[in-house]
Structures are given as C-alpha cells and as structure tokens.
Design an enzyme around this catalytic site. Structure first.
Site, short mmCIF file in Angstrom:
data_model
loop_
_atom_site.label_atom_id
_atom_site.label_comp_id
_atom_site.label_asym_id
_atom_site.label_seq_id
_atom_site.Cartn_x
_atom_site.Cartn_y
_atom_site.Cartn_z
N HIS A 486 0.84 -1.21 0.00
CA HIS A 486 0.00 0.00 0.00
C HIS A 486 0.88 1.27 0.00
CE1 HIS A 486 -3.67 2.35 1.27
NE2 HIS A 486 -2.70 3.17 1.68
N GLU A 487 1.77 1.34 0.97
CA GLU A 487 2.61 2.54 1.08
C GLU A 487 3.57 2.65 -0.10
OE1 GLU A 487 1.61 4.67 3.05
OE2 GLU A 487 0.38 3.39 4.32
N HIS A 490 1.71 4.43 -2.88
CA HIS A 490 1.79 5.89 -2.73
C HIS A 490 3.17 6.37 -3.19
CE1 HIS A 490 -1.97 6.71 -0.74
NE2 HIS A 490 -1.70 5.99 0.34
N HIS A 493 3.51 6.66 -6.88
CA HIS A 493 2.78 7.86 -7.32
C HIS A 493 3.69 9.10 -7.19
CE1 HIS A 493 -1.47 9.95 -7.03
NE2 HIS A 493 -0.92 10.10 -8.22
ZN LIG Z 1 -3.01 5.26 1.88
#
Ligand SMILES: [Zn+2]
Length: 699
Positions: A486-487, A490, A493
């Site tokens: 998940h991290e 990010h 991105h």
């Molecule tokens: Zn998040």
C-alpha cells in the site's frame, strides 16, 4: 585573506553562521539530497524564521509588481513562492513523526502560530486575490496549457472557497461562522472523549469473565489495579471493548457494554445532540454564504466526485445488491449460532461480534504464525522492488554515500527503465522510541520544474516492522506485507511524477482519488503468481503452499457484504446531514433512524445513536467525505480488473497506468485521467465482483 579588517571579520562571522545552517544553504549532495547528517535541532527555528520572511517577501513582490497581472507574474509566481519554507517544513514535519524528540516537539509548538500567521498572510491577502482574480477572468483567452489552466482555476477556487469573494460584511459573518464551527467541533470531540471515559464495567466475580481469553483478563485486571479496584475493569476504548464483545459469553454484560458504546454523548452532561444540530446549521449557513445550495455541494466540488448526486449514485449502486447479501450473511451466522447453543430467534447487535468470530474460527481458521515464516522482510522488499521492475522497469540501487536521517534508514537511487534518475527513496522500516506507530509514505521534496530546471522527488516510506536480531529475521504478517505494498503504491505515485508545478504532482490529488495508486497495489498480495515468485520458508526454503494462499483469499471476503453495508450506512448518514438546506424538524436520533431504516441489517435498538459520536464528520475533516473510502475501493477494484484481464504483470496496462495516472498527479481532472486509463467511469460492479457479492439479488 590574513589581512582582514575587524568589520569584515564580523560580517564573515554572521555570514558563516547562516552558511552553517544546512537548512538554509543549497545541498552539495547528489540530486540536492537533504544533508540529514548535518541538521541539528538548533537549525530549525532560525531556518523557519528566515523561510517565513523570504516567503512573505516573495508574496509582497507579487503584489507590488507594477506590471498588469499575468499567469507568470501572479499564478506561477505564487506557486513558486515560499520554496525555502517548503523545503524546511518538508524536513521538519516529516522527522517530527519519524525521528522526533522533546526539543522538536517544543519547536513544533513554538513555530505553529508563526506558520498560521503566514498562511493567513497569504489567504487573506486582498491585493493578492485581486491579481489572481484578474488573471482568472481572462482564463479562456490566455492560451494556457491544460496544467496551467488547472493551476489557475484551482488557485482561484482555493481563495474563493475561503471567502475571498465576499463583501466586507459577509466576510465578517463568514469568519464568525467558521470560528463558531471550529469551537463546536472541538466541543463535540471533547464530549465524545469524556463520554467514552465516563463508562467502565467493573467485574468482581470470575464467573463473569466466561469466554474471555487470558490476555483479555490480564489487561482488565491491570486496568482495575490502576484504578485501585479489585477484580477486572473494562471500558469503551477499542482494545478493551473489542475483545470483550468478541469473546465474552455473558449476553447481559455484552448488552450493557454495547448500550454504553452506542449511546455515547446522548443525554447526560456530555450530550452532543444539540451540538450536532448547531454544527449542521452552521455548515448550511457557510455553504449558503459561499453560494452553494448545500454543504455537500461545497465539499464535493473540488473532489473527483464533484457532486453529491455522483456520491449518492455510487452508494445506491453498491447498496442494492449488498443489502440482501448482508442479510443472508447475518442469517448464516444466526443459523450457525443456533446450531451451537444460541436459543433466541434473532441475533441482537451485541450478539453479533461473538458469533461471527466463532463462525470465522470454524470456517476460516487462519493463524498469522502459519504465514509469517514465508514473509522474510528482505524477501518482501526485494519482491516489491521487483514488482516495480516488472511493471514499470524501475531499478533500486542502494546509495551509502547519501545520508538518511537515522542509521536504520536506507537510501535508494531509483532508476527508470532507460537508466535515468527518477527519485531518491528513503526506506525506514523498524520501530524506535522516536517514531510514531503505524505506516506511511511522505515526501521531503515533490517533483517540479522551476525556471526550466527539473527537481526529482525525495520519497520516504516509514513502517514499524519487527527488527531482525542475530537469531531471527524480521518476518512480516500478511497484513504487514499488504501495508508495505500500500505505502509503496503511494511511493510510486510520488516517484513517477512528471509535472511542472509541485502543488499538482505526485500524491497532490483529490482526496477521493489519492488512495487509488496505494490500494491497487494491495491486490498483488493476494495473487498466487506474485506470492509464489518470492515467498519461501525462511528455514526450510519451501515455497508458500497454494492452500494457504487460498485460505487468505477466502478469509478476506468473510462478511464482505455486512462490512460494506456498515460503511455505506456511515456514508448515507454523512450525506444526509450535509445535504440539508434547513435543519430537520425531527430530533437527532429520530432523523438518523429515518435515514438508516431502509439499510438496516440488525434489529433496531431505540436508544442508540451514531450521530452523537461520529467524530469523522462532526469533529474531523470528513464531512460529506466519508464516502471516499468506498469511492477509492471502487476505483482500485475497477482499475485492477484490467490487470486481471490482461495479466497482473502486463507491461501495456502498467504503461497506461503510469502514463495516465501515476505520472499525472492532478495536472488534469482526475475523472478524465481515470477514464483515459480505464476507458470508462469507475464501475461499482468491479468492487461487488471483487468482494464476491452477486450483482443481482438472488433471494
Ligand atoms: Zn493510503
């Protein structure tokens, strides 16, 4: 240089004092990386003060410009103002979370009013807004690129949405509303806390602990001791309430706990019923004065959803098939309970946690310790880096010559497919006293191009995984692997940003869009093709058995419809309060019950009320925004379904995801970006499919 005069000597001393502050000088490190090894606490305050002074001078220069306002001399100049301050804040506020001490906490307190003062200096600056508005009025004749056009509109809207367009009298009224609102939100939060703390369940007989495992009893005994009491004490904090409801076999005690939990701040000295009405009323007035029909219109305008109608449509589409599915799930739990000694005809809300846990134990028994030996941290990191390589061609090279902010932090030079430097990546995995709990991604510097010079981003990923010792490696749970992905999503991105203006690049996107790149990565944690590529038992080297992966997947969707309905209920209630044009006649609990009745899956308990302790929307920043959680889930499920269709390592899909989503930030409308990637608007059906909820009800 030996024949230096006294005067020059003093000047040199002053100069070198500034020069020695590594926060105020250009970094000599590769890519301009922050010189963490040279930054000490005493550098922050003078750096902040200088940074603020410079930023103000830059704002003043925009305002004082005798030339007519243009995109360059106003919008772009404002975007680029305060860079020194941004750099200092980027370092300080990130380290305040990841490597803090008392001194830094004190600095944060001291600097806070000065930062607020600076922010007001910009947002309430009337001559500055006049220039912005002058440019905005000519927006269609300026020949701007799409990202510039968007920067102009967003800048104007930021000011307008904070009341910059109001008449002086309305500005004063608006200011009063905002002030009253923030006091009420604060009071609401205090009441929730006080009401939570006001209740305890004090037990003195061992028989009352039936069903509770040892660790629950121990912490309850500890809590009693702290209060100078005999026996066991339970309260409404989640670590106490959650396990009690999950394990206790005493229905009457569970009912008492449940009632206390679900009637918080209803009546008594911490009553929030009137405060809810006042908050809703003020938000209606704020929306009105700013020119919106409802507060929900105001709140959704600058998000991907854009209108309350779009939010409600998504909620309805998810709710229609989820509601019958959730009722079936509850019926399944009831049948199981009755087979196992439950004697009533219906499950009450306080029975549900216990029986659903027993059902889960019986059908989806899955223990963390079964999986952990296959997830050695180093292997997981390699696998995650490898995934970025497979999808996007990225390579991660460790750089021992670039300092991290702590000795545990590893710094990587991230290279693109063609070998070009893409980003610096700071990885900080292990807990320590100076780090807060949890996991997060952040940036020390975002990507931008200023005066023709590109600055690549500095990305940081922080977690609290168990540190390896000489005897045992760091082993992750499946949840932790998911968190890492998940991290890391990010982080991608941030790393792959390709824009011009920092406020538009990387993760600077609408709140209901920002979780797409992160949540989509979690999907790989359930893909056998990905897992079997790296997961080996750290002692035997055996590959992760397929049946364990299948178990993880089955457990993931247990009670999926029930959980979804719960989340949608919160979203519905939030939208109902914030779509009002006037206060409802009904009192707070009655209004809530009328709104939620069609979506009920459990028997109604007349005394219970959510609105009086729904801090997300009445004390936090999620007003007319609770739907964002579901919105993001729909986005990632719909986006990932393309990978599932074409292959989870498919380079073309990855290329398109990178070109249309990851590299774009908010340089264009997020809804347009999404459509370009997926070929259609986000489809709720994709989430239903992922959760295993049949689209048409089959009762
Ligand atoms: Zn998040």
């Amino acid at each position: 240089m030996r024949h230096i005069s006294l005067m020059a000597g003093i000047m040199l001393a002053v100069l070198s004092c500034t020069m020695e502050n590594p926060l105020l000088t250009e970094s000599k490190l590769p890519y301009g990386a922050p010189p963490f090894d040279k930054i000490r606490n005493e550098h922050y305050m003078p750096a902040f003060e200088q940074g603020i002074a410079r930023a103000k001078a830059e704002i003043d220069a925009i305002v004082a410009n005798p030339a007519a306002p243009t995109f360059e001399n106003t919008i772009e100049a404002l975007e680029n103002a305060g860079q020194a301050l941004d750099r200092i804040s980027g370092i300080f506020y990130n380290l305040l979370e990841a490597d803090t001490d008392d001194e830094m906490q004190q600095i944060a307190e001291d600097i806070s009013p000065k930062m607020t003062e600076y922010e007001m200096y910009v947002s309430l600056n009337e001559p500055l807004f006049r220039r912005i508005k002058a440019v905005w009025e000519q927006r269609d004749s300026l020949g701007l690129d799409p990202d510039q056009y968007k920067l102009l509109v967003d800048t104007y809207q930021d000011f307008a949405r904070s009341g910059a367009n109001l008449s002086p009298a309305d500005k004063e009224t608006y200011g009063k509303y905002e002030e009253e609102l923030s006091l009420l939100e604060l009071e609401y939060g205090k009441h929730v806390l006080a009401a939570t703390n006001a209740f305890t369940l004090h037990l003195t007989e061992e028989a009352q602990l039936a069903g509770l495992p040892g660790f629950v009893r121990e912490s309850a005994a500890e809590a009693a001791k702290e209060k100078g009491l005999e026996g066991w004490v339970f309260d409404l904090s989640y670590p106490s309430y959650g396990p009690f409801m999950k394990y206790s076999t005493d229905r009457e005690l569970k009912r008492q706990m449940y009632m206390a939990y679900n009637t918080k701040a209803v009546g008594g000295e911490n009553d929030n019923r009137d405060i809810v009405r006042k908050i809703v009323d003020l938000r209606i007035k704020i929306a009105r004065i700013l020119g919106y029909e409802t507060y929900a219109d105001y709140a959704t305008e600058d998000r991907m959803a854009k209108t309350p109608a779009a939010v409600n449509a998504l909620i309805d589409k998810l709710m229609a098939p989820s509601l019958p599915a959730a009722r079936q799930e509850v019926a399944g739990i009831l049948a199981f309970a009755r087979e196992n000694g439950f004697e009533d005809e219906v499950l009450q809300p306080w029975d549900f946690s216990y029986w659903s846990e027993r059902y889960k134990d019986a059908h989806y028994a899955l223990n963390d310790t079964l999986l952990k030996p296959y997830f050695r941290l180093e292997d997981c990191i390699d696998a995650v880096f490898g995934l970025a390589g497979k999808l996007y061609g990225l390579r991660f090279e460790e750089r021992s010559d670039i300092p991290g902010y702590h000795k545990d932090v590893k710094v990587f030079d991230v290279k693109d497919e063609d070998g070009k430097h893409l980003a610096l990546f700071y990885a900080d995995f292990f807990p320590r006293a100076s780090k807060r709990g949890g996991a997060w991604m952040t940036e020390f510097r975002g990507q931008s191009i200023v005066d023709g010079v590109e600055r690549r981003p500095f990305i940081s990923l922080v977690t609290n995984f168990t540190k390896p010792t000489a005897q045992s490696p760091s082993l992750l749970t499946h949840d932790e692997l998911t968190t890492l992905l998940h991290e890391f999503g990010h982080s991608l991105h941030g790393m792959m940003a390709e824009g011009r203006y920092e406020s538009q690049t990387g993760t600077n996107v609408a709140r209901d869009f920002v979780e797409l790149p992160s949540q989509i990565m979690e999907n790989w944690a359930y893909e056998p093709e990905f897992l079997q590529g790296f997961a080996r038992h750290y002692q035997t080297g055996a590959p992760l058995p397929g049946e364990l992966i299948a178990k993880v997947e089955a457990a993931k969707n247990y009670l999926a419809a029930y959980s979804q309905v719960r989340q949608l209920q919160f979203g519905i209630l939030d939208m109902a309060w914030h779509s009002r044009t006037s206060l409802p006649e009904a009192d707070v609990p009655s209004f809530e019950k009328a709104v939620l009745a069609p979506a009920a899956v459990m028997p109604d308990v007349p005394e219970c009320c959510i609105s009086t302790s729904f801090s997300h929307i009445f004390a936090g920043g999620y007003s007319a925004g609770y739907y964002s959680y579901k919105w993001a889930e729909v986005l990632e499920a719909d986006a990932f379904s393309l990978f599932q269709e074409k292959g989870i390592f498919n380079r073309e899909v990855a290329r398109s995801f990178r070109d249309n989503i990851l590299s774009k930030g908010s340089t264009e409308d997020e809804a347009v970006l999404y459509r370009r990637f997926r070929g259609h608007d986000p489809q709720p059906e994709a989430l239903l499919h992922k959760l295993g909820i049949p689209e048409t009800e089959s009762l």
